[in-house]
Motif scaffolding. Structure first.
Motif, PDB file in Angstrom:
ATOM      1  N   THR A  66      45.968   3.303  -9.040  1.00 52.77           N
ATOM      2  CA  THR A  66      46.199   3.331  -7.578  1.00 52.77           C
ATOM      3  C   THR A  66      46.113   1.967  -7.001  1.00 52.77           C
ATOM      4  OG1 THR A  66      43.883   3.902  -7.340  1.00 52.77           O
ATOM      5  CG2 THR A  66      45.520   5.795  -7.705  1.00 52.77           C
ATOM      6  N   GLY A  67      45.911   0.842  -7.599  1.00 51.01           N
ATOM      7  CA  GLY A  67      45.619  -0.382  -7.178  1.00 51.01           C
ATOM      8  C   GLY A  67      46.677  -0.785  -6.077  1.00 51.01           C
ATOM      9  N   GLY A  68      47.927  -0.749  -6.567  1.00 49.52           N
ATOM     10  CA  GLY A  68      49.043  -1.077  -5.930  1.00 49.52           C
ATOM     11  C   GLY A  68      49.172  -0.164  -4.529  1.00 49.52           C
ATOM     12  N   TRP A  69      48.973   0.931  -4.761  1.00 46.74           N
ATOM     13  CA  TRP A  69      49.017   1.790  -3.629  1.00 46.74           C
ATOM     14  C   TRP A  69      48.044   1.544  -2.458  1.00 46.74           C
ATOM     15  CZ3 TRP A  69      45.569   5.473  -1.734  1.00 46.74           C
ATOM     16  CH2 TRP A  69      46.198   6.283  -0.788  1.00 46.74           C
ATOM     17  N   MET A  70      46.842   1.038  -2.946  1.00 51.01           N
ATOM     18  CA  MET A  70      45.622   0.861  -2.231  1.00 51.01           C
ATOM     19  C   MET A  70      46.012  -0.398  -1.462  1.00 51.01           C
ATOM     20  SD  MET A  70      42.235   2.325  -3.890  1.00 51.01           S
ATOM     21  CE  MET A  70      42.146   1.066  -5.179  1.00 51.01           C
ATOM     22  N   ALA A  71      46.704  -1.354  -2.138  1.00 49.73           N
ATOM     23  CA  ALA A  71      46.571  -2.733  -1.588  1.00 49.73           C
ATOM     24  C   ALA A  71      48.154  -2.504  -0.600  1.00 49.73           C
ATOM     25  CB  ALA A  71      47.285  -3.455  -2.638  1.00 49.73           C
ATOM     26  N   SER A  72      48.933  -1.714  -0.831  1.00 52.15           N
ATOM     27  CA  SER A  72      50.047  -1.377   0.325  1.00 52.15           C
ATOM     28  C   SER A  72      49.382  -0.767   1.527  1.00 52.15           C
ATOM     29  CB  SER A  72      51.016  -0.563  -0.377  1.00 52.15           C
ATOM     30  OG  SER A  72      50.908   0.658  -0.567  1.00 52.15           O
ATOM     31  N   GLN A  73      48.489  -0.048   1.299  1.00 47.84           N
ATOM     32  CA  GLN A  73      47.889   0.988   2.308  1.00 47.84           C
ATOM     33  C   GLN A  73      47.129  -0.151   3.319  1.00 47.84           C
ATOM     34  OE1 GLN A  73      48.123   4.117   3.416  1.00 47.84           O
ATOM     35  NE2 GLN A  73      49.736   4.150   1.821  1.00 47.84           N
ATOM     36  N   LEU A  74      46.193  -1.046   2.614  1.00 53.88           N
ATOM     37  CA  LEU A  74      45.401  -2.025   3.364  1.00 53.88           C
ATOM     38  C   LEU A  74      46.716  -3.144   4.123  1.00 53.88           C
ATOM     39  CD1 LEU A  74      42.611  -2.727   0.926  1.00 53.88           C
ATOM     40  CD2 LEU A  74      42.471  -1.824   3.245  1.00 53.88           C
ATOM     41  N   MET A  75      47.570  -3.507   3.588  1.00 53.12           N
ATOM     42  CA  MET A  75      48.389  -4.275   4.053  1.00 53.12           C
ATOM     43  C   MET A  75      49.176  -3.652   5.141  1.00 53.12           C
ATOM     44  SD  MET A  75      50.093  -6.769   1.003  1.00 53.12           S
ATOM     45  CE  MET A  75      50.736  -5.585   0.186  1.00 53.12           C
ATOM     46  N   ASP A  76      49.614  -2.437   5.151  1.00 52.32           N
ATOM     47  CA  ASP A  76      50.263  -1.708   6.501  1.00 52.32           C
ATOM     48  C   ASP A  76      49.219  -1.667   7.312  1.00 52.32           C
ATOM     49  OD1 ASP A  76      52.320  -1.460   4.646  1.00 52.32           O
ATOM     50  OD2 ASP A  76      52.123   0.754   4.130  1.00 52.32           O
ATOM     51  N   PHE A  77      47.782  -1.330   6.958  1.00 50.78           N
ATOM     52  CA  PHE A  77      46.828  -1.319   8.171  1.00 50.78           C
ATOM     53  C   PHE A  77      46.742  -2.483   9.011  1.00 50.78           C
ATOM     54  CE2 PHE A  77      42.408  -1.297   9.915  1.00 50.78           C
ATOM     55  CZ  PHE A  77      42.596  -0.204  10.777  1.00 50.78           C
ATOM     56  N   CYS A  78      46.696  -3.557   7.974  1.00 56.98           N
ATOM     57  CA  CYS A  78      46.407  -5.045   8.744  1.00 56.98           C
ATOM     58  C   CYS A  78      47.588  -5.440   9.596  1.00 56.98           C
ATOM     59  CB  CYS A  78      46.208  -6.077   7.759  1.00 56.98           C
ATOM     60  SG  CYS A  78      44.766  -5.980   6.712  1.00 56.98           S
ATOM     61  N   VAL A  79      48.873  -4.967   9.407  1.00 58.59           N
ATOM     62  CA  VAL A  79      50.142  -5.306   9.903  1.00 58.59           C
ATOM     63  C   VAL A  79      50.001  -4.519  11.110  1.00 58.59           C
ATOM     64  CG1 VAL A  79      52.622  -4.987   9.903  1.00 58.59           C
ATOM     65  CG2 VAL A  79      51.551  -6.031   7.889  1.00 58.59           C
ATOM     66  N   GLU A  80      49.512  -3.136  11.224  1.00 57.80           N
ATOM     67  CA  GLU A  80      49.523  -2.637  12.271  1.00 57.80           C
ATOM     68  C   GLU A  80      48.405  -3.074  13.264  1.00 57.80           C
ATOM     69  OE1 GLU A  80      50.536   0.176  15.099  1.00 57.80           O
ATOM     70  OE2 GLU A  80      51.549  -0.192  13.350  1.00 57.80           O
ATOM     71  N   VAL A  81      47.292  -3.579  12.810  1.00 63.82           N
ATOM     72  CA  VAL A  81      46.356  -3.872  13.587  1.00 63.82           C
ATOM     73  C   VAL A  81      46.722  -5.078  14.417  1.00 63.82           C
ATOM     74  CG1 VAL A  81      44.081  -5.069  13.791  1.00 63.82           C
ATOM     75  CG2 VAL A  81      44.372  -3.090  12.506  1.00 63.82           C
ATOM     76  N   PHE A  82      47.700  -5.979  13.577  1.00 63.03           N
ATOM     77  CA  PHE A  82      48.013  -7.369  14.334  1.00 63.03           C
ATOM     78  C   PHE A  82      49.135  -7.058  15.355  1.00 63.03           C
ATOM     79  CE2 PHE A  82      46.541  -9.676  10.390  1.00 63.03           C
ATOM     80  CZ  PHE A  82      45.503 -10.284  11.251  1.00 63.03           C
ATOM     81  N   ARG A  83      49.885  -6.114  15.079  1.00 60.30           N
ATOM     82  CA  ARG A  83      50.904  -5.587  15.994  1.00 60.30           C
ATOM     83  C   ARG A  83      50.256  -5.184  17.192  1.00 60.30           C
ATOM     84  NH1 ARG A  83      55.118  -2.486  12.017  1.00 60.30           N
ATOM     85  NH2 ARG A  83      56.013  -4.404  11.430  1.00 60.30           N
ATOM     86  N   ARG A  84      49.236  -4.266  17.205  1.00 55.33           N
ATOM     87  CA  ARG A  84      48.613  -3.854  18.184  1.00 55.33           C
ATOM     88  C   ARG A  84      47.798  -5.172  18.969  1.00 55.33           C
ATOM     89  NH1 ARG A  84      45.097   1.560  16.356  1.00 55.33           N
ATOM     90  NH2 ARG A  84      46.942   2.810  16.138  1.00 55.33           N
ATOM     91  N   ALA A  85      47.456  -6.194  18.105  1.00 55.08           N
ATOM     92  CA  ALA A  85      46.714  -6.984  18.829  1.00 55.08           C
ATOM     93  C   ALA A  85      47.672  -7.879  19.793  1.00 55.08           C
ATOM     94  CB  ALA A  85      45.747  -7.978  17.956  1.00 55.08           C
ATOM     95  N   ALA A  86      48.851  -8.073  19.282  1.00 53.08           N
ATOM     96  CA  ALA A  86      49.902  -8.889  19.746  1.00 53.08           C
ATOM     97  C   ALA A  86      50.457  -8.177  21.237  1.00 53.08           C
ATOM     98  CB  ALA A  86      51.151  -9.213  18.977  1.00 53.08           C
ATOM     99  N   ALA A  87      50.287  -6.725  21.026  1.00 53.07           N
ATOM    100  CA  ALA A  87      50.705  -5.953  22.204  1.00 53.07           C
ATOM    101  C   ALA A  87      49.831  -6.202  23.191  1.00 53.07           C
ATOM    102  CB  ALA A  87      51.016  -4.631  21.778  1.00 53.07           C
ATOM    103  N   LEU A  88      48.555  -6.116  22.770  1.00 53.05           N
ATOM    104  CA  LEU A  88      47.323  -6.131  23.810  1.00 53.05           C
ATOM    105  C   LEU A  88      47.431  -7.351  24.316  1.00 53.05           C
ATOM    106  CD1 LEU A  88      44.459  -4.393  21.703  1.00 53.05           C
ATOM    107  CD2 LEU A  88      45.903  -3.456  23.805  1.00 53.05           C
ATOM    108  N   VAL A  89      47.606  -8.506  23.873  1.00 56.21           N
ATOM    109  CA  VAL A  89      47.733  -9.843  24.473  1.00 56.21           C
ATOM    110  C   VAL A  89      48.963  -9.845  25.462  1.00 56.21           C
ATOM    111  CG1 VAL A  89      47.896 -12.082  24.061  1.00 56.21           C
ATOM    112  CG2 VAL A  89      46.531 -10.913  22.719  1.00 56.21           C
TER     113      VAL A  89
END
Length: 90
Positions: A66-89
């Motif tokens: 499940t390592g690949g799936w876990m890494a993709s979940q973490l990357m998707d979450f990080c991308v979403e956090v950065f998108r939200r941060a850009a929208a907040l700024v």
């Protein structure tokens, strides 16, 4: 602007992700530990390596599978956090 609602949503999403990733790693080891514990109780064999080694191997196998799936979940979450941060700024 970071409002309390946005912060609560971010913390909630991160905690859900952490619980999901931990469950994927812990539950197989828990099940194997339970089965080994029942085996040890039935046979009265109290060897420490008999309880530790199967759980270690199953946890490593879970990481491999499940390592690949876990890494993709973490990357998707990080991308979403950065998108939200850009929208907040702005």
């Amino acid at each position: 602007m970071l409002t309390p609602d946005v912060a609560v949503d971010l913390v909630s999403a991160s905690l859900k992700l952490v619980m999901l990733l931990v469950a994927v790693l812990v539950l197989p080891g828990l099940i194997v530990g339970f089965v080994v514990g029942i085996f040890q109780a039935a046979t009265q064999i109290n060897e420490q390596t008999l309880s530790f080694l199967p759980r270690l191997l199953v946890t490593l196998l879970a990481i491999i599978l499940t390592g690949g799936w876990m890494a993709s979940q973490l990357m998707d979450f990080c991308v979403e956090v950065f998108r939200r941060a850009a929208a907040l700024v702005g």
